[in-house]
Scaffold this motif. Structure first.
Motif, mmCIF file in Angstrom:
data_model
loop_
_atom_site.group_PDB
_atom_site.id
_atom_site.type_symbol
_atom_site.label_atom_id
_atom_site.label_comp_id
_atom_site.label_asym_id
_atom_site.label_seq_id
_atom_site.Cartn_x
_atom_site.Cartn_y
_atom_site.Cartn_z
ATOM 1 N N HIS A 214 0.837 -1.208 0.000
ATOM 2 C CA HIS A 214 0.000 0.000 0.000
ATOM 3 C C HIS A 214 0.868 1.253 0.000
ATOM 4 N N MET A 215 2.198 1.077 0.044
ATOM 5 C CA MET A 215 3.122 2.209 0.095
ATOM 6 C C MET A 215 3.901 2.334 -1.212
ATOM 7 N N SER A 216 4.148 3.573 -1.613
ATOM 8 C CA SER A 216 5.006 3.859 -2.761
ATOM 9 C C SER A 216 5.272 5.352 -2.770
ATOM 10 N N ASN A 217 6.182 5.786 -3.640
ATOM 11 C CA ASN A 217 6.387 7.221 -3.833
ATOM 12 C C ASN A 217 5.361 7.803 -4.798
ATOM 13 N N TYR A 218 4.918 6.961 -5.745
ATOM 14 C CA TYR A 218 3.891 7.400 -6.690
ATOM 15 C C TYR A 218 3.235 6.162 -7.274
ATOM 16 N N ASN A 219 1.918 6.046 -7.094
ATOM 17 C CA ASN A 219 1.184 4.879 -7.573
ATOM 18 C C ASN A 219 0.443 5.229 -8.858
ATOM 19 N N VAL A 220 0.822 4.589 -9.947
ATOM 20 C CA VAL A 220 0.228 4.919 -11.243
ATOM 21 C C VAL A 220 -1.121 4.238 -11.467
ATOM 22 N N ASN A 221 -1.444 3.202 -10.678
ATOM 23 C CA ASN A 221 -2.688 2.452 -10.876
ATOM 24 C C ASN A 221 -3.777 2.810 -9.881
ATOM 25 N N VAL A 222 -3.525 3.794 -9.040
ATOM 26 C CA VAL A 222 -4.450 4.066 -7.947
ATOM 27 C C VAL A 222 -5.832 4.500 -8.430
ATOM 28 N N GLY A 223 -5.944 5.006 -9.638
ATOM 29 C CA GLY A 223 -7.236 5.436 -10.161
ATOM 30 C C GLY A 223 -7.858 4.470 -11.150
ATOM 31 N N VAL A 224 -7.266 3.288 -11.305
ATOM 32 C CA VAL A 224 -7.749 2.324 -12.292
ATOM 33 C C VAL A 224 -8.375 1.123 -11.586
ATOM 34 N N PRO A 225 -9.664 0.823 -11.831
ATOM 35 C CA PRO A 225 -10.306 -0.332 -11.195
ATOM 36 C C PRO A 225 -9.756 -1.649 -11.725
ATOM 37 N N LYS A 226 -9.891 -2.678 -10.908
ATOM 38 C CA LYS A 226 -9.347 -3.995 -11.268
ATOM 39 C C LYS A 226 -9.907 -4.510 -12.582
ATOM 40 N N THR A 227 -11.201 -4.277 -12.821
ATOM 41 C CA THR A 227 -11.824 -4.796 -14.035
ATOM 42 C C THR A 227 -11.279 -4.145 -15.306
ATOM 43 N N MET A 228 -10.554 -3.041 -15.160
ATOM 44 C CA MET A 228 -10.039 -2.320 -16.322
ATOM 45 C C MET A 228 -8.588 -2.700 -16.627
ATOM 46 N N ILE A 229 -7.876 -3.236 -15.649
ATOM 47 C CA ILE A 229 -6.444 -3.483 -15.793
ATOM 48 C C ILE A 229 -6.142 -4.411 -16.966
ATOM 49 N N ALA A 230 -6.806 -5.558 -17.010
ATOM 50 C CA ALA A 230 -6.517 -6.539 -18.059
ATOM 51 C C ALA A 230 -6.795 -5.971 -19.446
ATOM 52 N N TYR A 231 -7.874 -5.199 -19.580
ATOM 53 C CA TYR A 231 -8.223 -4.623 -20.874
ATOM 54 C C TYR A 231 -7.176 -3.602 -21.319
ATOM 55 N N LEU A 232 -6.641 -2.843 -20.373
ATOM 56 C CA LEU A 232 -5.620 -1.855 -20.724
ATOM 57 C C LEU A 232 -4.329 -2.519 -21.184
ATOM 58 N N VAL A 233 -3.950 -3.608 -20.516
ATOM 59 C CA VAL A 233 -2.736 -4.332 -20.911
ATOM 60 C C VAL A 233 -2.907 -4.921 -22.307
ATOM 61 N N ARG A 234 -4.082 -5.501 -22.580
ATOM 62 C CA ARG A 234 -4.335 -6.054 -23.915
ATOM 63 C C ARG A 234 -4.329 -4.954 -24.979
ATOM 64 N N TRP A 235 -4.934 -3.813 -24.642
ATOM 65 C CA TRP A 235 -4.961 -2.702 -25.591
ATOM 66 C C TRP A 235 -3.541 -2.240 -25.904
ATOM 67 N N TYR A 236 -2.702 -2.138 -24.881
ATOM 68 C CA TYR A 236 -1.319 -1.711 -25.073
ATOM 69 C C TYR A 236 -0.581 -2.686 -25.980
ATOM 70 N N ALA A 237 -0.817 -3.977 -25.757
ATOM 71 C CA ALA A 237 -0.119 -4.999 -26.566
ATOM 72 C C ALA A 237 -0.513 -4.910 -28.038
ATOM 73 N N ARG A 238 -1.746 -4.507 -28.303
ATOM 74 C CA ARG A 238 -2.220 -4.421 -29.694
ATOM 75 C C ARG A 238 -1.792 -3.131 -30.385
ATOM 76 N N HIS A 239 -1.604 -2.051 -29.616
ATOM 77 C CA HIS A 239 -1.424 -0.738 -30.240
ATOM 78 C C HIS A 239 -0.034 -0.144 -30.059
ATOM 79 N N ARG A 240 0.803 -0.746 -29.224
ATOM 80 C CA ARG A 240 2.124 -0.133 -29.013
ATOM 81 C C ARG A 240 3.237 -1.076 -29.470
#
Length: 240
Positions: A214-240
């Motif tokens: 629960h600790m970090s200097n900056y959390n990049v996922n703090v505003g992203v719900p769990k149900t969205m994580i997998a879709y974002l990773v798949r989207w990145y793999a297809r478009h980047r």
């Protein structure tokens, strides 16, 4: 009918003009003599409420979310006057997305991929599948990965506190806390900040270890719900 009284209560608490409205001293109570048991509701809940069904809309939203994540991280690095990041990779989707955000932030800041200190910290509870996933991620994206086994450190800590090594909450939390210690000490060593990986759902529900992930200097996922994580990773793999 289904009446969402929680929503009504919430909206009323936010309605600042309601306190100025006329309030009767008494309220009429009407007894309808209805005692029907509510066995089912007429509502339908979307299993993935944050993921649009329309592919075009999803592409736009995914791109915007990743842009917000990487821009925020880049600005944090500028504000902290650091040019290095430390990230713990578990082989799961959350840390994978955080890693991709780090790489995007480096592009914005025109920093080399070597600015990422990525650590894999396998312990007594680490599976072969997650270990393999971490190495595949590093190989496919091209950054260097350092493996720091924590088996001996965790065993020593459990011995120190008189724990018998049973797979309970103490056993699980000791691994998370040992990893966090390594991440922050490494960040001190290389003059970097630690990037957090926990998502919105985990942090909102308290599904994380106190004084650990629960600790970090900056959390990049703090505003992203769990149900969205997998879709974002798949989207990145297809478009980047």
């Amino acid at each position: 009918f289904d009446i969402d009284w929680k929503k009504l209560e919430h909206d009323r608490s936010r309605n600042t003009t309601f306190t100025q409205a006329h309030r009767p001293t008494t309220y009429p109570i009407v007894d309808t003599n209805t005692r029907t048991k509510l066995t089912d509701t007429g509502r339908q809940y979307d299993a993935h409420p944050f993921v649009p069904d329309d592919e075009t809309e999803f592409d736009a939203r995914a791109q915007e979310i990743l842009s917000i994540q990487s821009t925020g991280l880049a600005r944090r690095m500028r504000a902290a006057k650091v040019q290095r990041l430390v990230l713990g990779l578990s082989g799961g989707l959350d840390s994978t997305l955080a890693c991709l955000v780090c790489l995007d932030a480096f592009e914005r800041l025109e920093l080399p991929m070597s600015a990422l200190t990525a650590l894999s910290m396998p312990g007594p509870g680490t599976s072969d599948h997650t270990k393999k996933s971490v190495h595949l991620l590093a190989k496919s994206t091209g950054f260097d990965l350092t493996e720091v086994p924590i088996d001996d450190a965790v065993k020593q800590h459990l011995d120190d506190v008189g724990h018998d090594g049973a797979a309970d909450i103490t056993f699980e939390n000791s691994q998370a806390r040992e990893r966090t210690q390594i991440l922050f000490d490494t960040a001190n060593k290389v003059d970097a900040i630690v990037v957090g990986t926990g998502d919105l759902s985990e942090l909102a529900l308290g599904w994380c270890t106190f004084n650990a992930d629960h600790m970090s200097n900056y959390n990049v996922n703090v505003g992203v719900p769990k149900t969205m994580i997998a879709y974002l990773v798949r989207w990145y793999a297809r478009h980047r």
